[in-house]
Design a protein around this motif. Structure first.
Motif, PDB file in Angstrom:
ATOM      1  N   ASP A   1      53.846  25.656  54.962  1.00 47.01           N
ATOM      2  CA  ASP A   1      53.736  24.450  54.390  1.00 47.01           C
ATOM      3  C   ASP A   1      54.610  23.904  53.722  1.00 47.01           C
ATOM      4  O   ASP A   1      54.671  22.683  53.685  1.00 47.01           O
ATOM      5  CB  ASP A   1      52.630  25.035  53.070  1.00 47.01           C
ATOM      6  CG  ASP A   1      53.239  25.748  52.070  1.00 47.01           C
ATOM      7  OD1 ASP A   1      54.139  26.355  52.399  1.00 47.01           O
ATOM      8  OD2 ASP A   1      52.899  26.032  50.990  1.00 47.01           O
ATOM      9  N   LYS A   2      55.867  24.278  53.777  1.00 45.77           N
ATOM     10  CA  LYS A   2      57.130  23.627  53.559  1.00 45.77           C
ATOM     11  C   LYS A   2      58.160  23.767  54.573  1.00 45.77           C
ATOM     12  O   LYS A   2      58.174  24.713  55.323  1.00 45.77           O
ATOM     13  CB  LYS A   2      57.668  24.171  52.162  1.00 45.77           C
ATOM     14  CG  LYS A   2      56.832  23.783  51.073  1.00 45.77           C
ATOM     15  CD  LYS A   2      57.355  23.836  49.670  1.00 45.77           C
ATOM     16  CE  LYS A   2      56.863  23.509  48.607  1.00 45.77           C
ATOM     17  NZ  LYS A   2      56.268  22.320  48.374  1.00 45.77           N
TER      18      LYS A   2
ATOM     19  N   LYS B   1      60.632  20.296  51.550  1.00 51.31           N
ATOM     20  CA  LYS B   1      59.410  19.260  51.617  1.00 51.31           C
ATOM     21  C   LYS B   1      58.217  19.454  52.490  1.00 51.31           C
ATOM     22  O   LYS B   1      58.366  20.622  53.231  1.00 51.31           O
ATOM     23  CB  LYS B   1      60.009  17.952  52.320  1.00 51.31           C
ATOM     24  CG  LYS B   1      61.354  17.282  51.585  1.00 51.31           C
ATOM     25  CD  LYS B   1      61.006  17.061  50.293  1.00 51.31           C
ATOM     26  CE  LYS B   1      62.219  16.241  49.653  1.00 51.31           C
ATOM     27  NZ  LYS B   1      63.182  16.975  49.114  1.00 51.31           N
ATOM     28  N   SER B   2      57.218  18.734  52.272  1.00 56.36           N
ATOM     29  CA  SER B   2      55.884  19.400  52.951  1.00 56.36           C
ATOM     30  C   SER B   2      55.244  17.983  53.819  1.00 56.36           C
ATOM     31  O   SER B   2      56.172  16.887  53.749  1.00 56.36           O
ATOM     32  CB  SER B   2      54.882  19.259  51.871  1.00 56.36           C
ATOM     33  OG  SER B   2      55.332  20.478  50.929  1.00 56.36           O
TER      34      SER B   2
END
Length: 157
Positions: free
Chosen positions: A83-84, A132-133
């Motif tokens: 997710d990141k 970051k995503s």
């Protein structure tokens, strides 16, 4: 001693290269030196000089790889949730200004190969993307100027 991040695939590739240098290249250059010596006067023997130079390059590469292998930290990205943006993942980004899309894998400095889309974790773009995503916008400060990218996708393959 600073640790050098590397993916499991990159680590295996460099181990195989080291093994090849030790078992194949080293033996070939020793044979080339023997053959060149058999031609007589070494002071004017171009084959001997070339073989000795090649031997020096091979031994330097072996020493470099042995040193690095001892400092590598193998990081397996399959342990991460995806997710990141983290080391070892693939990330698809879009230039906000031009709409140009690119897909990169963030790897260690010894694995970076822009032709494959592999960028070093210490590159400006990778530094900006880390943590970051999907949907996040990042500003990349690069020598060619600032660029803004949106993260479209993060995956393990």
């Amino acid at each position: 001693m600073d640790r050098i991040p590397i993916t499991p695939e990159g680590f295996e590739k460099l181990k195989k290269e080291l093994e090849r240098l030790k078992t194949v290249e080293r033996k070939e250059v020793i044979e080339a030196i023997k053959e060149a010596r058999a031609h007589g006067d070494l002071s004017e023997n171009a084959e001997y000089d070339a073989a000795k130079e090649r031997q020096g390059l091979i031994e330097a590469k072996i020493a470099e790889l042995e040193s690095k292998i001892g400092r590598f930290e193998v990081i397996d990205p399959s342990n991460f949730s995806g997710d990141k943006v983290v080391f070892g993942v693939y990330v698809e980004i879009e230039n906000v200004e031009t709409g140009e899309k690119k897909r990169y894998r963030i790897v260690g400095p010894d694995e970076a190969d822009i032709s494959k889309g592999y960028i070093s974790v210490i590159s400006p773009i990778a530094k900006a993307l880390m943590g970051k995503s999907v949907g996040d916008t990042v500003l990349v400060r690069a020598p060619g100027g600032d660029k803004e990218y949106e993260i479209l996708d993060i995956s393990l393959s």
